[in-house]
Design an enzyme around this catalytic site. Structure first.
Site, mmCIF file in Angstrom:
data_model
loop_
_atom_site.group_PDB
_atom_site.id
_atom_site.type_symbol
_atom_site.label_atom_id
_atom_site.label_comp_id
_atom_site.label_asym_id
_atom_site.label_seq_id
_atom_site.Cartn_x
_atom_site.Cartn_y
_atom_site.Cartn_z
ATOM 1 N N GLY A 13 0.779 -1.236 0.000
ATOM 2 C CA GLY A 13 0.000 0.000 0.000
ATOM 3 C C GLY A 13 0.810 1.285 0.000
ATOM 4 C CG LEU A 16 3.084 3.797 -9.200
ATOM 5 C CD1 LEU A 16 3.149 5.313 -9.340
ATOM 6 C CD2 LEU A 16 3.817 3.134 -10.358
ATOM 7 N N GLY A 18 -0.604 1.727 -4.679
ATOM 8 C CA GLY A 18 -1.273 1.849 -3.385
ATOM 9 C C GLY A 18 -1.564 3.295 -3.022
ATOM 10 C CE1 TYR A 140 7.032 -8.607 -10.578
ATOM 11 C CE2 TYR A 140 6.415 -8.352 -12.887
ATOM 12 C CZ TYR A 140 6.254 -8.010 -11.554
ATOM 13 O OH TYR A 140 5.306 -7.075 -11.206
ATOM 14 C CE LYS A 144 3.244 -9.252 -10.033
ATOM 15 N NZ LYS A 144 2.351 -8.782 -8.949
ATOM 16 N N PRO A 167 -2.380 -4.359 -15.614
ATOM 17 C CG PRO A 167 -1.702 -3.192 -13.730
ATOM 18 C CD PRO A 167 -1.793 -4.564 -14.295
ATOM 19 C CB VAL A 170 1.252 1.743 -13.693
ATOM 20 C CG1 VAL A 170 2.117 0.796 -12.886
ATOM 21 C CG2 VAL A 170 0.619 2.783 -12.781
ATOM 22 C CG HIS A 183 9.143 -0.167 -14.113
ATOM 23 N ND1 HIS A 183 8.781 -0.372 -12.802
ATOM 24 C CD2 HIS A 183 9.199 -1.398 -14.675
ATOM 25 C CE1 HIS A 183 8.620 -1.665 -12.582
ATOM 26 N NE2 HIS A 183 8.868 -2.318 -13.698
ATOM 27 N NE ARG A 212 7.713 -1.782 -23.163
ATOM 28 C CZ ARG A 212 8.312 -2.431 -24.147
ATOM 29 N NH1 ARG A 212 7.805 -2.395 -25.379
ATOM 30 N NH2 ARG A 212 9.406 -3.136 -23.917
#
Length: 318
Positions: A13, A16, A18, A140, A144, A167, A170, A183, A212
């Site tokens: 939380g 980014l 959260g 990763y 996921k 998403p 982000v 990122h 992207r």
């Protein structure tokens, strides 16, 4: 969601997404919702006993699962095993504690990197398991993907309402602006900040050609709340801007340079890896549910993020 009391536990939380959800729920408050935002300080979610204690303490009815070990392209390439193991542990503990304590709904966060490397475009929700992910971050990606597998297994065996969102890239306030592990957008914002200070050009790794879709964290947070409150499927849903909003890394770098008013432009370092050329995702399913949702224009969202970084440079994660 009905009018009964909801206790919504948000793992990860303090990050980014959260923090964006914290802002979005204040813009669209519901009297029956109480949010609890966890950070890593609340306990190690890799530890099943610690995770269960957290769930027993807060007794959530709903969970937004954001916690993960994350990093940029180069960090993933160096540590695929760590990303695989740590994320599997976190996800399994959160989902199993949710099941054991009778949580009514879990919304987990996946990533477009779960999709196969060799695929047709645009990608949609049916294609997750159609082939191996890109080799650069396979650890990763597989961790996921397993959330989606677990969601279906918990639903089939126990009737749990566990789902996931996917998403696209982000960014926004409270991101990780690390030069090493950040990122694309936060990493470039930090680089541009230094370039501005030193009177130098902004150096962009790679050719600048990869494409992207970027989503502003506040837009993503609003969509997360919609999924939490309204979305009934177990199948995941892609949360993305429209395909027409896809941009190149070079274009993004230019927007960041413009936001900083850099005087020495951009230099491309083509000795560095580009990663995947594109990951175009279809938001057709999302548009079926929310045909009129308005995304913030990328230029405006980048300007807001740059403004936040300038104001919070000393305390920002970097």
């Amino acid at each position: 969601m009905s009018s009964e009391r909801k206790i919504i536990l948000v793992t990860g939380g303090s990050g980014l997404v959260g923090q964006a959800i914290k802002q979005a729920k204040q813009q669209d408050p519901r009297e029956n919702e109480t949010f609890i935002f966890l950070s890593s300080k609340d306990g190690d979610l890799k530890d099943p006993a610690v995770t269960q204690r957290i769930f027993e303490r807060y007794k959530p009815t709903h969970v937004i699962h954001l916690a993960a070990m994350v990093g940029g392209l180069f960090n993933n390439m160096k540590h695929n095993l760590d990303f695989l193991r740590n994320n599997i542990l976190i996800n399994d503990n959160v989902l199993h504690s949710s099941y054991k304590l009778g949580v009514k709904k879990v919304v987990s966060c996946l990533s477009t990197c779960v999709f196969p490397d060799n695929t047709s475009y645009p990608i949609d929700e049916t294609m997750i398991h159609n082939g191996p992910p890109h080799s650069s971050n396979f650890g990763y990606s597989y961790a996921k993907r397993l959330i989606d597998v677990q969601n279906h297994a918990y639903n089939q065996q126990h009737g749990c309402h566990f789902t996931a969102v996917i998403p696209t890239n982000v960014f926004g306030a409270c991101d990780n602006f690390s030069l090493e592990d950040g990122h694309v957008i936060p990493g470039l914002i930090h680089k541009a900040y230094i370039a501005k200070k030193e009177g130098k050009p902004l150096v962009v790794y790679g050719s600048g050609k990869p494409l992207r879709q970027f989503i502003y964290s506040i837009d993503l947070a609003k969509l997360f709340l919609y999924v939490l409150r309204e979305y009934e499927e177990i199948e995941p849903i892609i949360l993305s801007v429209d395909e027409s909003s896809e941009v190149s890394i070079g274009q993004v770098a230019q927007m960041i340079a413009d936001a900083f008013q850099l005087e020495h432009g951009i230099v491309l370092d083509t000795t560095k890896s580009d990663g995947q050329y594109k990951k175009t995702a279809s938001n057709k399913k999302l548009r079926g549910y929310l045909p009129d949702f308005q995304f913030m224009p990328l230029k405006d969202a980048i300007e807001r993020t740059v403004q936040w970084f300038n104001l919070n440079y000393n305390t920002a994660r970097k």
